[in-house]
Design a protein around this motif. Structure first.
Motif, PDB file in Angstrom:
ATOM      1  N   CYS A  51      34.171  40.356  42.774  1.00  0.00           N
ATOM      2  CA  CYS A  51      35.634  40.265  42.908  1.00  0.00           C
ATOM      3  C   CYS A  51      36.061  40.578  44.341  1.00  0.00           C
ATOM      4  O   CYS A  51      36.933  39.926  44.900  1.00  0.00           O
ATOM      5  CB  CYS A  51      36.320  41.230  41.944  1.00  0.00           C
ATOM      6  N   ASP A  99      40.355  40.026  40.492  1.00  0.00           N
ATOM      7  CA  ASP A  99      40.712  41.382  40.074  1.00  0.00           C
ATOM      8  C   ASP A  99      39.810  41.836  38.927  1.00  0.00           C
ATOM      9  O   ASP A  99      39.914  41.337  37.798  1.00  0.00           O
ATOM     10  CB  ASP A  99      42.184  41.400  39.635  1.00  0.00           C
ATOM     11  N   SER A 109      39.820  44.507  37.205  1.00  0.00           N
ATOM     12  CA  SER A 109      40.519  45.131  36.068  1.00  0.00           C
ATOM     13  C   SER A 109      40.886  44.077  35.034  1.00  0.00           C
ATOM     14  O   SER A 109      40.691  44.277  33.833  1.00  0.00           O
ATOM     15  CB  SER A 109      41.811  45.805  36.519  1.00  0.00           C
ATOM     16  N   HIS A 110      41.438  42.974  35.520  1.00  0.00           N
ATOM     17  CA  HIS A 110      41.806  41.897  34.595  1.00  0.00           C
ATOM     18  C   HIS A 110      40.552  41.292  33.968  1.00  0.00           C
ATOM     19  O   HIS A 110      40.546  40.931  32.793  1.00  0.00           O
ATOM     20  CB  HIS A 110      42.600  40.814  35.338  1.00  0.00           C
ATOM     21  N   ASP A 130      39.302  43.573  31.294  1.00  0.00           N
ATOM     22  CA  ASP A 130      40.238  43.478  30.174  1.00  0.00           C
ATOM     23  C   ASP A 130      39.929  42.233  29.342  1.00  0.00           C
ATOM     24  O   ASP A 130      39.804  42.291  28.116  1.00  0.00           O
ATOM     25  CB  ASP A 130      41.654  43.399  30.774  1.00  0.00           C
ATOM     26  N   ALA A 131      39.774  41.113  30.035  1.00  0.00           N
ATOM     27  CA  ALA A 131      39.517  39.849  29.337  1.00  0.00           C
ATOM     28  C   ALA A 131      38.176  39.894  28.604  1.00  0.00           C
ATOM     29  O   ALA A 131      38.065  39.425  27.467  1.00  0.00           O
ATOM     30  CB  ALA A 131      39.546  38.688  30.334  1.00  0.00           C
ATOM     31  N   ARG A 170      39.649  45.196  43.315  1.00  0.00           N
ATOM     32  CA  ARG A 170      40.996  44.672  43.078  1.00  0.00           C
ATOM     33  C   ARG A 170      41.559  44.167  44.408  1.00  0.00           C
ATOM     34  O   ARG A 170      41.310  44.770  45.461  1.00  0.00           O
ATOM     35  CB  ARG A 170      41.926  45.757  42.533  1.00  0.00           C
ATOM     36  N   THR A 174      49.424  42.602  45.587  1.00  0.00           N
ATOM     37  CA  THR A 174      49.779  41.922  44.349  1.00  0.00           C
ATOM     38  C   THR A 174      50.180  40.493  44.688  1.00  0.00           C
ATOM     39  O   THR A 174      50.600  40.205  45.791  1.00  0.00           O
ATOM     40  CB  THR A 174      50.977  42.589  43.657  1.00  0.00           C
TER      41      THR A 174
END
Ligand code: UDX
Length: 476
Positions: free
Chosen positions: A246, A252, A254-255, A258-259, A453, A457
């Motif tokens: 990443c 990212d 984190s995403h 999560d996925a 990350r 943003t």
């Protein structure tokens, strides 16, 4: 207090309510002794360290483990648990003797140091004059139980009447009492039906509650523990390897985590990216396993564990790099607030703690490091006397050029970014544990950075398959 219920013994000479000895009163031993006493057994805990024994006998726990000290006092008051340094007394007491001494990494080698296990078993065996069961709980290389069986038979006056079993422990620091009283599973490595039944008699109420029991041979029981810890370490390093990817692409992690976590086959536990694993188990267990596999001629089969270790170590350097980046490329004279010292929250254990390793590296690079941890300050000060320590979170961050969150204590998660902003010199934060709300920090004017990350943003990276390259676009 729990009461053991009667079991229908599978073997005529099984003692249904065995007297228990626990050898070694460190993390594992102290927890096991207290929990066995809570289950209603008559327990004696043995250690060679008189000061530790005196401390425990007075109801004081030398470690931070939520809930354990209260339980210790409860069983002491009930007369269910006694502490001693007298091997003869302990040997005479126990129908079942649990070996819970440490197996740290050997100095100058990846192998496990079995000095304490060998010494404990030898000293105990010398005093065993009747049929009884020795149960190893310490994490050991495969083959140790077979070797110890021969040692016990040769050493104990009762000879081969003394049997040996292996019953690995899976407790996590911070949840030690719960994990012991309500384990996911029990693993019994035994060499006879008697040993299996006698061991089961030590867990009557836990088995009655429906806990799965895996009965197997000694070698498999030894292997279960290192295989479990290797799997957990691999899972953490897997997501941290993805974090490295990443970082190179602007994606990212984190995403991504999560996925992935919504796939039941993968699951979200131990898939938390960040600074990686430390502690008294995972790092040394994967190294000892790789070392043992090598000596067994199957080193290739677990060669990936070296990579797992390597990925994990790289996270520490990468965290230092991120702090350096935020400091403008040079750490010399920069005040860095290191939040966290313990290897994980709800623990005061600093063994192989990633947080302190990062603090040390920052210090060596010339940063003015101030460490704060809610529970691990005494241990940290003792092992890292060169670092500076603060008495509170606020004190640590006051005047800081960069703040680094290195252990995800609730206290740090709950901190108000607007309040912290008034204390620091520069609003720069590295979230080494993906523990903070990035958007809140950014809204409060912080330059928030986390491993794996994107730094801003709104930056979306997509793969341009046609050109087989990467492009980054600003989503805004
Ligand atoms: C571990 C095993 O979980 C336990 O079953 C065994 O008996 C002993 O070793 P413990 O050392 O207490 O327990 O810690 P654990 O909760 O497993 O965490 C180990 C390390 O991994 C910590 O440094 C933690 O911060 C890190 N970790 C954990 C991650 O980096 N990401 C995760 O997703 C989970």
């Amino acid at each position: 207090m729990y009461q053991p219920t009667s079991i229908a013994s599978a073997h005529p000479s099984v003692i249904e309510n065995p007297k228990i000895t626990v050898v070694g009163t460190g993390y594992l031993g102290a927890t096991h002794a207290v929990c066995m006493a809570l289950l209603g057994y008559d327990v004696i805990a043995l250690d060679v360290d008189q000061a530790k024994i005196d401390h425990l006998a007075a109801g004081n726990l030398p470690i931070f483990e939520p809930g354990l000290e209260d339980k210790l006092r409860e069983v002491l008051a009930a007369g269910k648990l006694r502490f001693t340094t007298d091997v003869k007394l302990a040997a005479g007491h126990g129908d079942v003797h649990f070996i819970c001494v440490g197996t740290p990494q050997a100095k100058g080698s990846d192998a496990a140091d079995l000095t304490y296990v060998d010494a404990a078993v030898t000293a105990l065996a010398r005093e065993l004059h009747r049929k009884c069961l020795i149960v190893g709980k310490s994490t050991v290389p495969i083959g140790t139980a077979a070797r110890l069986t021969a040692l016990v038979h040769a050493t104990a006056p009762a000879g081969s009447l003394v049997e040996l079993a292996w019953n690995p422990e899976f407790l996590r620091e911070g949840f030690a009492v719960m994990d012991t009283l309500e384990p996911d599973r029990l693993v019994f490595g035994t060499a006879s039906a008697w040993a299996r039944a006698q061991l089961a008699a030590c867990y009557t109420s836990i088995i009655a509650a429906g806990t799965p029991v895996v009965s197997t041979d000694l070698a498999t029981a030894e292997l279960v523990k290192v295989a479990a810890n290797s799997f957990l370490a691999t899972k953490i390093s897997y997501i941290n390897a993805m974090a490295e990817v990443c970082e190179a692409t602007g994606a990212d992690v984190s995403h991504l985590a999560d996925a992935l976590s919504y796939d039941n086959r993968i699951g979200g536990r131990f898939l938390k990216p960040g600074l990686g694993f430390g502690g008294g188990c995972l790092p040394k267990d994967i190294r000892a396993f790789a070392h043992r596999a090598q000596t067994l001629g199957v080193g290739q089969a677990v060669a990936f564990l070296r990579q797992v270790d390597g990925i994990n170590r790289r996270r520490r350097q990468r965290t230092v790099d991120l702090v350096t980046e935020l400091a403008g490329g040079d750490l010399l004279g920069v005040k860095v607030a290191c939040l966290g010292a313990a290897f994980k929250p709800n623990s005061d254990d600093i063994r192989d703690a990633p947080a302190l390793d990062v603090a040390r590296m920052l210090h060596e690079a010339g940063a003015l490091v101030t460490v704060y941890d809610p529970e691990a300050m005494t241990n940290a000060r003792r092992s890292y006397p060169d670092l500076s320590y603060a008495g509170s979170l606020e004190e640590a961050v006051t005047g800081a050029g960069v703040v680094a969150v290195l252990t995800e204590w609730d206290l740090f998660r709950a901190a108000d970014p607007y309040h912290l902003a008034t204390l620091v010199d520069s609003r720069c934060i590295v979230d080494g544990r993906h523990a903070l709300d990035a958007e809140r920090y950014r809204a409060a004017g912080w330059d928030y950075r986390a491993l794996g990350r994107p730094s801003h943003t709104g930056t979306v990276t997509f793969l341009d398959f046609e050109n087989n390259g990467l492009q980054a676009q600003n989503a805004g």
